[in-house]
Structures are given as structure tokens and as C-alpha cells.
Design an enzyme around this catalytic site. Structure first.
Site, PDB file in Angstrom:
ATOM      1  CG  HIS A 129      22.501  40.810  65.221  1.00  0.00           C
ATOM      2  ND1 HIS A 129      21.932  39.575  64.992  1.00  0.00           N
ATOM      3  CD2 HIS A 129      21.705  41.429  66.131  1.00  0.00           C
ATOM      4  CE1 HIS A 129      20.849  39.441  65.728  1.00  0.00           C
ATOM      5  NE2 HIS A 129      20.689  40.556  66.436  1.00  0.00           N
ATOM      6  CB  CYS A 130      19.915  44.925  61.904  1.00  0.00           C
ATOM      7  SG  CYS A 130      18.886  46.413  62.020  1.00  0.00           S
ATOM      8  N   PRO A 131      19.775  45.115  65.463  1.00  0.00           N
ATOM      9  CG  PRO A 131      20.300  46.769  67.013  1.00  0.00           C
ATOM     10  CD  PRO A 131      20.833  46.083  65.800  1.00  0.00           C
TER      11      PRO A 131
END
Length: 343
Positions: A129-131
Site C-alpha cells: 500500500h503506497c501512501p
């Protein structure tokens, strides 16, 4: 009380924070990326363009064309990485090759699928998951994520290479060309001359007449003010150059490291999650473990970039392209069941 249970208890506050606030922080990160990118592009045109235009107009036109090609790819791949769904398993459908049942979704989980605690959903071929995208990196948007990083690294490298001379002139030489008063106060407002040591000293006695009492003709050369001197004399432009240097070097180090790391995973035909799992399996099986999705470096890259069905590198990688990856993300070819001409 097992070791795993104790670690889960200690990490529970972290999980709670991620579950409740990561989604909101992601929007802030996307906003920050957009603002910083806009600021860097603005400074490049505001400061860098006049500097190079003074040096060579032909080179400047070439740099503008090349730089805007990189910028176009950065904007396109970032936008697509943010907006494109990573891919989710269908609900209520029979998945013939389900690898397991997700304990949180209580639904069949296809191979290479993992549950994201931030999105609270299972993600097809989940990488992480890439913020900074406020999105999961999965089956349908992994290519956008990686190419965004590649083109961003190319962009900051481009700015560093063609801006290093400007940075040297502005930040190191610091020559304002006399546009601002930064000399000795005793010299300001007085005629000066250069002594044998090359130091400016005030002229105490001025001979206004020559030997036959005719007024002297003072023909003084007018110094040429360069664009670098104008930038140095402008405090806002000088600060902008410092800001640009810090941002570009930071991005080059951070994203450059990620590009190399993810590039190695792509070459091995695995995601970031699978890289950790496979490393553990290699230690457990004493290097006898073989990744079933590793078709060799060349084929792995073709599959990742979607260069199948006659697609070309120059059209679908060097230029923005929204083509989808091969397959559905629900079932996967492996080295045990793929044909020689696949894909």
C-alpha cells in the site's frame, strides 16, 4: 503466550493508527506530491529557462522538449497510479484456483492475492500500500507506479545534470555582479582602483586634469551582467535554487533506491510481499525453492510492462499508454504450465 501473540499485542496501536488514519494521510501525501512537483517545474521555468536561454537558444529548445516529455510521463503515470484500481477478487463468484480463504474478508483468495489492512480489501497481486498514491499497488496499477518512479528519477537527474552549473554559480561563486551592495562600506560611494594584490581600495587623490591641464576623458568599460549574477542578486531566486537542489537530491536518493529495489523484484518475477515470503522459503528449503512465476528476466519484464500482443516499447513505455496487463489477475501461468510462445 507465544512470541507471535506478544508481537501482535505490541503492534496493535500501530495497526489501529494505520486502519483509522492512513486513508486520510494518503490524501495529504498526494496533495504534497502535487504541490512539490508543481513548485519544481515552476522554478525550472522561472530560474533555469532564462539561464539556459542566455547560454544557447538551440540547446534551450532541446532541453524544453526533452524535459516536457519526462514531465508528461510523470503526470500521466502518477495520475493513473492514483486513479486506477489495483484489482479486487470478485465477490460471490466461484474462483476455481483459489489459493486460500481470506480470514478478514471470509472469501476465496486467488493466487498472489493479499489483504490490505488500509483498504480493508483483498488486492490482486498486491505489492504494497503506497501512501504517496493513496492507493494499493496491485495487478492493474503496478506498471504505472513503477514507471512513475522511473520517470521521476529521470526528471530530477535531468534537472541536476543541467542545473549543476547554475547551482555552482549561485550557491558557491555567489557573484552578484555588483547588483547589490555587499562590499566593504568604505568603498561604497567612492571611486576605487585595484592594487597590485588584486584588492579594491578607495582612490584618495583624483587627478581630474592631465599634464597640460586638459580635463581627463574617463572611458570606463561597462561590465556585462550575466543571468547567473541576476539570479544570485535576487534573494527569492537564490532561495528557489537551494530549494530545488534539496528536493532533487532527496528524491533522487529515495526514489532511486526504490527503483532499484523494485527492479530486482520484477526481474525475479515477484512482488515486494512475495520477495519476503520467497526469501523465507529459500532459507527453509535450503535454496531448493523455485519461484513458480519466474520466467526469466526478459520475459518477466515483458509481462510486467504489458509488452504482449504485439505492443512496442517505444509506444507503450516511452509514451503514455493505458494498456492493461496480460491476464485477469485471478489465475496465473507458472513455469510448470506455460507454453513456450506465451505470452
Amino acid at each position: 503466550m507465544s512470541q507471535s501473540y506478544a508481537i501482535d499485542c505490541l503492534l496493535e496501536p500501530v495497526f489501529w493508527f494505520v486502519d483509522n488514519f492512513a486513508g486520510y494521510l494518503g490524501r495529504v501525501f498526494v496533495f504534497c506530491v502535487s504541490i512539490l512537483t508543481t513548485a519544481v517545474v515552476f522554478i525550472a521555468y522561472w530560474v533555469g529557462l532564462p539561464y539556459w536561454w542566455e547560454k544557447s537558444q538551440c540547446v534551450t529548445i532541446a532541453l524544453v522538449i526533452f524535459g516536457n516529455w519526462i514531465l508528461l510521463n510523470i503526470i500521466f503515470h502518477y495520475y493513473m497510479g492514483v486513479k486506477t484500481s489495483p484489482g479486487y477478487p470478485p465477490h460471490g463468484s466461484l474462483i476455481s484456483e483459489a489459493a486460500s480463504i481470506c480470514k478478514k474478508c471470509i472469501s476465496p483468495k486467488p493466487p498472489r492475492t493479499h489483504h490490505c489492512s488500509v483498504c480493508d480489501r483483498c488486492i490482486l497481486r498486491m505489492d504494497h500500500h503506497c501512501p504517496w498514491l493513496n492507493n494499493c499497488v496491485g495487478f492493474y496499477n503496478a506498471r504505472y507506479f513503477y514507471l512513475y518512479m522511473v520517470y521521476m528519477v529521470m526528471g530530477v537527474t535531468f534537472l541536476i545534470v543541467f542545473g549543476i552549473d547554475l547551482g555552482y554559480q549561485v550557491l558557491w561563486v555567489n557573484d552578484t555582479g555588483g547588483l547589490i551592495s555587499e562590499n566593504d562600506p568604505d568603498l561604497i560611494g567612492h571611486p576605487v582602483r585595484m592594487n597590485q594584490s588584486g584588492v579594491l581600495v578607495p582612490v584618495q587623490v583624483i587627478a581630474e586634469y592631465d599634464s597640460v591641464n586638459f580635463p581627463r576623458n574617463h572611458i570606463l568599460p561597462t561590465p556585462v551582467i550575466t543571468e547567473a549574477q541576476r539570479i544570485t542578486a535576487n534573494s527569492w531566486k537564490r532561495k528557489a535554487v537551494m530549494f530545488m537542489a534539496m528536493i532533487c537530491l532527496s528524491v533522487l536518493f529515495a526514489l532511486g533506491t526504490l527503483v532499484v529495489m523494485h527492479g530486482k523484484n520484477i526481474s525475479r518475477g515477484e512482488t515486494s510481499i512475495e520477495a519476503h515470503i520467497n526469501e523465507r522459503l529459500r532459507k527453509t528449503h535450503k535454496n531448493k525453492f523455485i519461484n513458480p512465476y519466474n520466467f526469466g528476466r526478459k520475459k518477466n519484464w515483458k509481462l510486467f510492462l504489458g509488452l504482449t500482443q504485439g505492443r512496442k516499447f517505444w509506444r507503450h513505455v516511452l509514451l503514455p499508454s493505458s494498456h492493461a496487463p496480460a491476464g485477469t489477475g485471478l489465475t496465473w501461468h507458472t513455469i510448470h504450465n506455460s507454453s513456450e510462445d506465451w505470452p
